[in-house]
Motif scaffolding. Structure first.
Motif, PDB file in Angstrom:
ATOM      1  N   VAL A 187       0.848  -1.211   0.000  1.00 62.68           N
ATOM      2  CA  VAL A 187       0.000   0.000   0.000  1.00 62.68           C
ATOM      3  C   VAL A 187       0.874   1.248   0.000  1.00 62.68           C
ATOM      4  CG1 VAL A 187      -1.672   1.340   1.336  1.00 62.68           C
ATOM      5  CG2 VAL A 187      -1.953  -1.136   1.095  1.00 62.68           C
ATOM      6  N   ALA A 188       1.911   1.254   0.837  1.00 65.76           N
ATOM      7  CA  ALA A 188       2.807   2.417   0.907  1.00 65.76           C
ATOM      8  C   ALA A 188       3.552   2.619  -0.411  1.00 65.76           C
ATOM      9  CB  ALA A 188       3.795   2.237   2.062  1.00 65.76           C
ATOM     10  N   LEU A 189       4.038   1.509  -0.998  1.00 64.21           N
ATOM     11  CA  LEU A 189       4.741   1.617  -2.278  1.00 64.21           C
ATOM     12  C   LEU A 189       3.806   2.086  -3.385  1.00 64.21           C
ATOM     13  CD1 LEU A 189       6.916  -1.640  -2.180  1.00 64.21           C
ATOM     14  CD2 LEU A 189       7.707   0.721  -1.903  1.00 64.21           C
ATOM     15  N   SER A 190       2.562   1.621  -3.332  1.00 62.18           N
ATOM     16  CA  SER A 190       1.578   2.050  -4.330  1.00 62.18           C
ATOM     17  C   SER A 190       1.294   3.539  -4.225  1.00 62.18           C
ATOM     18  CB  SER A 190       0.277   1.256  -4.160  1.00 62.18           C
ATOM     19  OG  SER A 190      -0.720   1.717  -5.041  1.00 62.18           O
ATOM     20  N   ALA A 191       1.203   4.042  -2.984  1.00 64.24           N
ATOM     21  CA  ALA A 191       0.968   5.480  -2.786  1.00 64.24           C
ATOM     22  C   ALA A 191       2.130   6.308  -3.323  1.00 64.24           C
ATOM     23  CB  ALA A 191       0.750   5.770  -1.303  1.00 64.24           C
ATOM     24  N   ALA A 192       3.342   5.729  -3.286  1.00 64.24           N
ATOM     25  CA  ALA A 192       4.512   6.439  -3.800  1.00 64.24           C
ATOM     26  C   ALA A 192       4.759   6.154  -5.281  1.00 64.24           C
ATOM     27  CB  ALA A 192       5.745   6.045  -2.982  1.00 64.24           C
ATOM     28  N   GLY A 193       3.904   5.307  -5.881  1.00 57.20           N
ATOM     29  CA  GLY A 193       4.060   4.973  -7.284  1.00 57.20           C
ATOM     30  C   GLY A 193       5.202   4.024  -7.573  1.00 57.20           C
ATOM     31  N   LEU A 194       5.584   3.209  -6.583  1.00 61.22           N
ATOM     32  CA  LEU A 194       6.743   2.328  -6.740  1.00 61.22           C
ATOM     33  C   LEU A 194       6.396   0.849  -6.651  1.00 61.22           C
ATOM     34  CD1 LEU A 194       9.209   4.304  -4.407  1.00 61.22           C
ATOM     35  CD2 LEU A 194       9.099   4.384  -6.912  1.00 61.22           C
ATOM     36  N   ASP A 195       5.108   0.522  -6.681  1.00 58.78           N
ATOM     37  CA  ASP A 195       4.732  -0.890  -6.506  1.00 58.78           C
ATOM     38  C   ASP A 195       4.775  -1.694  -7.802  1.00 58.78           C
ATOM     39  OD1 ASP A 195       2.497   0.476  -7.584  1.00 58.78           O
ATOM     40  OD2 ASP A 195       1.180  -1.154  -6.899  1.00 58.78           O
ATOM     41  N   HIS A 196       4.925  -1.021  -8.952  1.00 55.17           N
ATOM     42  CA  HIS A 196       5.026  -1.682 -10.259  1.00 55.17           C
ATOM     43  C   HIS A 196       3.849  -2.633 -10.520  1.00 55.17           C
ATOM     44  CE1 HIS A 196       9.059  -0.069 -10.716  1.00 55.17           C
ATOM     45  NE2 HIS A 196       9.389  -0.554  -9.528  1.00 55.17           N
ATOM     46  N   GLY A 197       2.660  -2.206 -10.124  1.00 54.29           N
ATOM     47  CA  GLY A 197       1.455  -2.989 -10.374  1.00 54.29           C
ATOM     48  C   GLY A 197       1.228  -4.129  -9.410  1.00 54.29           C
ATOM     49  N   LEU A 198       2.060  -4.238  -8.360  1.00 52.00           N
ATOM     50  CA  LEU A 198       1.937  -5.359  -7.424  1.00 52.00           C
ATOM     51  C   LEU A 198       0.629  -5.298  -6.642  1.00 52.00           C
ATOM     52  CD1 LEU A 198       3.394  -7.855  -6.396  1.00 52.00           C
ATOM     53  CD2 LEU A 198       4.497  -6.437  -4.654  1.00 52.00           C
ATOM     54  N   ARG A 199       0.232  -4.083  -6.253  1.00 48.30           N
ATOM     55  CA  ARG A 199      -1.020  -3.965  -5.501  1.00 48.30           C
ATOM     56  C   ARG A 199      -2.212  -4.386  -6.362  1.00 48.30           C
ATOM     57  NH1 ARG A 199      -3.451   1.215  -2.067  1.00 48.30           N
ATOM     58  NH2 ARG A 199      -5.412   0.183  -1.511  1.00 48.30           N
ATOM     59  N   ARG A 200      -2.211  -3.963  -7.605  1.00 46.17           N
ATOM     60  CA  ARG A 200      -3.309  -4.319  -8.497  1.00 46.17           C
ATOM     61  C   ARG A 200      -3.374  -5.835  -8.693  1.00 46.17           C
ATOM     62  NH1 ARG A 200      -1.892  -1.271 -12.107  1.00 46.17           N
ATOM     63  NH2 ARG A 200      -0.846  -2.703 -13.549  1.00 46.17           N
ATOM     64  N   TYR A 201      -2.206  -6.461  -8.793  1.00 49.72           N
ATOM     65  CA  TYR A 201      -2.169  -7.916  -8.965  1.00 49.72           C
ATOM     66  C   TYR A 201      -2.698  -8.622  -7.722  1.00 49.72           C
ATOM     67  CZ  TYR A 201      -0.373 -12.641  -9.486  1.00 49.72           C
ATOM     68  OH  TYR A 201      -0.280 -14.013  -9.546  1.00 49.72           O
ATOM     69  N   GLU A 202      -2.281  -8.184  -6.524  1.00 51.15           N
ATOM     70  CA  GLU A 202      -2.730  -8.848  -5.295  1.00 51.15           C
ATOM     71  C   GLU A 202      -4.223  -8.650  -5.080  1.00 51.15           C
ATOM     72  OE1 GLU A 202      -1.750  -8.988  -0.496  1.00 51.15           O
ATOM     73  OE2 GLU A 202      -0.304  -8.082  -1.878  1.00 51.15           O
ATOM     74  N   GLU A 203      -4.731  -7.440  -5.364  1.00 52.35           N
ATOM     75  CA  GLU A 203      -6.174  -7.202  -5.229  1.00 52.35           C
ATOM     76  C   GLU A 203      -6.957  -8.077  -6.203  1.00 52.35           C
ATOM     77  OE1 GLU A 203      -6.564  -3.019  -5.835  1.00 52.35           O
ATOM     78  OE2 GLU A 203      -6.265  -2.530  -3.707  1.00 52.35           O
ATOM     79  N   SER A 204      -6.457  -8.226  -7.423  1.00 50.75           N
ATOM     80  CA  SER A 204      -7.114  -9.093  -8.401  1.00 50.75           C
ATOM     81  C   SER A 204      -7.111 -10.545  -7.933  1.00 50.75           C
ATOM     82  CB  SER A 204      -6.396  -8.974  -9.749  1.00 50.75           C
ATOM     83  OG  SER A 204      -6.931  -9.888 -10.679  1.00 50.75           O
ATOM     84  N   PHE A 205      -6.000 -10.970  -7.329  1.00 55.56           N
ATOM     85  CA  PHE A 205      -5.922 -12.338  -6.803  1.00 55.56           C
ATOM     86  C   PHE A 205      -6.938 -12.557  -5.694  1.00 55.56           C
ATOM     87  CE2 PHE A 205      -4.182 -14.944  -3.325  1.00 55.56           C
ATOM     88  CZ  PHE A 205      -4.210 -16.187  -3.943  1.00 55.56           C
ATOM     89  N   LEU A 206      -7.073 -11.594  -4.775  1.00 57.68           N
ATOM     90  CA  LEU A 206      -8.006 -11.736  -3.659  1.00 57.68           C
ATOM     91  C   LEU A 206      -9.450 -11.777  -4.137  1.00 57.68           C
ATOM     92  CD1 LEU A 206      -6.340  -9.331  -1.069  1.00 57.68           C
ATOM     93  CD2 LEU A 206      -6.445 -11.827  -0.957  1.00 57.68           C
ATOM     94  N   ARG A 207      -9.769 -10.986  -5.164  1.00 58.33           N
ATOM     95  CA  ARG A 207     -11.138 -11.006  -5.693  1.00 58.33           C
ATOM     96  C   ARG A 207     -11.410 -12.324  -6.416  1.00 58.33           C
ATOM     97  NH1 ARG A 207      -9.762  -5.440  -6.646  1.00 58.33           N
ATOM     98  NH2 ARG A 207     -11.009  -4.098  -5.266  1.00 58.33           N
ATOM     99  N   THR A 208     -10.416 -12.842  -7.117  1.00 61.60           N
ATOM    100  CA  THR A 208     -10.579 -14.130  -7.792  1.00 61.60           C
ATOM    101  C   THR A 208     -10.728 -15.261  -6.780  1.00 61.60           C
ATOM    102  OG1 THR A 208      -9.219 -13.342  -9.624  1.00 61.60           O
ATOM    103  CG2 THR A 208      -9.547 -15.719  -9.460  1.00 61.60           C
ATOM    104  N   LEU A 209     -10.009 -15.160  -5.679  1.00 56.77           N
ATOM    105  CA  LEU A 209     -10.007 -16.195  -4.654  1.00 56.77           C
ATOM    106  C   LEU A 209     -11.369 -16.368  -3.998  1.00 56.77           C
ATOM    107  CD1 LEU A 209      -8.271 -18.114  -2.785  1.00 56.77           C
ATOM    108  CD2 LEU A 209      -7.982 -16.144  -1.302  1.00 56.77           C
ATOM    109  N   ASP A 210     -12.076 -15.256  -3.732  1.00 59.15           N
ATOM    110  CA  ASP A 210     -13.350 -15.272  -2.996  1.00 59.15           C
ATOM    111  C   ASP A 210     -13.169 -15.921  -1.624  1.00 59.15           C
ATOM    112  OD1 ASP A 210     -15.915 -15.161  -2.078  1.00 59.15           O
ATOM    113  OD2 ASP A 210     -16.833 -16.077  -3.833  1.00 59.15           O
ATOM    114  N   PHE A 211     -12.566 -15.159  -0.713  1.00 63.86           N
ATOM    115  CA  PHE A 211     -12.222 -15.636   0.624  1.00 63.86           C
ATOM    116  C   PHE A 211     -13.415 -16.253   1.336  1.00 63.86           C
ATOM    117  CE2 PHE A 211     -11.816 -14.902   5.195  1.00 63.86           C
ATOM    118  CZ  PHE A 211     -10.560 -15.420   5.462  1.00 63.86           C
ATOM    119  N   SER A 212     -14.577 -15.613   1.219  1.00 67.72           N
ATOM    120  CA  SER A 212     -15.767 -16.111   1.904  1.00 67.72           C
ATOM    121  C   SER A 212     -16.144 -17.504   1.420  1.00 67.72           C
ATOM    122  CB  SER A 212     -16.942 -15.146   1.683  1.00 67.72           C
ATOM    123  OG  SER A 212     -18.105 -15.618   2.318  1.00 67.72           O
TER     124      SER A 212
END
Length: 413
Positions: free
Chosen positions: A43-68
């Motif tokens: 989250v911090a790296l994403s706010a600084a623009g340094l995550d190189h799309g990692l946050r978007r990838y992890e969020e996509s993985f969590l939505r695909t996973l469907d934790f519930s």
């Protein structure tokens, strides 16, 4: 599905290694702390623009996973059966009324107290929430989770009576909480309140049906185990009982969690004593202990990662802090006070009330139920409140319960 399973297991294995090698916290808590730390770093790296799309990838993985879906329709059956497998019914029988009262009456009262407390408090924080959603929050946050605390209680040398009461209450109030949540969710979907008779009938069908089905499933499983002596086949029978039994309970519209608890108790007691050889008993125990440890680790890693899909703001964080206090207060009123008042009659050691209150951790089931709510701003509020309570209970209560147990044990001695 293979990619998702591979990612979950590889990440969990790596975080477990890091925890064992460097952090050295209890496994479930340690992997969650590391996963949470990495997620916040992203989250911090994403706010600084340094995550190189990692946050978007992890969020996509969590939505695909469907934790519930993964927890409620997959992992929960294994976790509850494995937990119930090692509960001694003969010892639990002495505390059957205590466990039943805490699991049923305590969960019902806690749901109402938390729901009303949050409904009254949230408008003052600028986060109003309808009463029904507050009651849904009360239903999903009231069940306690024995996963993280049991290992700490054992390592701290907690009295066996406390271990028994906490584990028994947690196993059964999970099922009660899920049934209550389902009833309230049905009210939300239909838009109308059921009559008292309809509500009681539905509760009796879900909970009572789950217990009866669990008894039947346990009897059949024990009988099958008794007729053969081949540990590979017997381990497979227990696995089939859990997977097939949970699926069948869903089709019968009875409580799968309660069915798994009852079946686990029967296999772990009658089955272990009368239907298994020493070799089979050893392999069955090892198999389910490994399943329990692996799935618990995966579950807590996913809880740590879920922070990326939680909405946070100053009012919501303040509301989360209030939710923590309300949940603890409700736990004290519904568990602490009755146990403290009747400690001598219940034959529990001094200080048991404090341990039961502080040891009532919330876990993945609460998060999964919150994620199952229909989308909207109310769901986002409930999810944030739930996540705050769960993280606090695991990190703060989970890491300090051992010290409380040791001081309580010293006084008892």
């Amino acid at each position: 599905m293979l990619d998702i399973a591979a990612i979950c297991l590889v990440v969990t294995a790596l975080l477990s290694y890091l925890n064992h090698r460097f952090v050295r916290l209890p496994t479930t808590i340690g992997v969650m702390v590391i996963a949470l730390g990495f997620s916040l770093l992203i989250v911090a790296l994403s706010a600084a623009g340094l995550d190189h799309g990692l946050r978007r990838y992890e969020e996509s993985f969590l939505r695909t996973l469907d934790f519930s879906e993964v927890l409620m329709q997959g992992m929960l059956s294994f976790l509850l059966f494995a937990g119930a497998l090692h509960v001694d019914i003969a010892a639990l029988k002495q505390y059957r009324f205590t466990v039943a009262g805490l699991a049923l009456v305590g969960t019902l009262l806690s749901t109402v107290l938390v729901g009303l407390g949050m409904w009254l408090a949230l408008p003052f924080l600028g986060v109003p929430l309808p009463l029904l959603y507050c009651l849904l929050f009360g239903a999903l946050i009231s069940p306690t989770d024995p996963i993280a605390v049991m290992g700490i209680l054992k390592s701290a040398g907690a009295p066996k009576t406390l271990e028994l009461v906490i584990s028994g209450e947690s196993l059964f109030n999970d099922g009660v909480g899920v049934v209550l949540f389902s009833l309230l969710l049905g009210v939300l979907a239909s838009g109308g309140l059921p009559t008292a008779t309809e509500g009681f009938t539905l509760l009796a069908h879900e909970a009572g049906g789950g217990i009866v089905f669990g008894l039947a499933l346990g009897l059949i499983t024990v009988w099958l185990l008794k007729t053969i002596d081949q540990y590979q086949v017997e381990v497979l029978i227990t696995l089939a009982a859990v997977v097939g039994g949970y699926a069948l309970a869903a089709h019968l519209h009875v409580s799968g969690p309660l069915a798994m608890v009852v079946a686990g108790l029967m296999v772990g007691n009658g089955g272990r004593a009368r239907a298994m050889s020493d070799t089979t008993r050893r392999y069955v125990d090892m198999f389910w202990e490994l399943i329990d440890e692996i799935l618990n680790a995966v579950l807590f890693v996913l809880i740590g990662m879920e922070v990326l899909v939680i909405s946070f703001s100053a009012p919501l964080l303040l509301a989360g802090a209030v939710a923590i206090l309300v949940a603890l207060l409700a736990r004290w009123l519904t568990v602490g006070l009755p146990v403290r008042a009747g400690a001598r009659w219940l034959q529990l050691p001094p200080g048991s009330a404090r341990v039961l209150v502080w040891g009532g951790l919330r876990g993945g089931i609460s998060v999964a139920l919150a994620l199952s709510l229909p989308g909207g701003p109310e769901r986002d509020v409930v999810l944030t409140l739930t996540y705050c309570v769960v993280v606090f209970s695991i990190l703060v209560q989970g890491l300090s319960i051992g010290r409380l147990v040791r001081t309580t044990g010293a006084r008892a001695e």
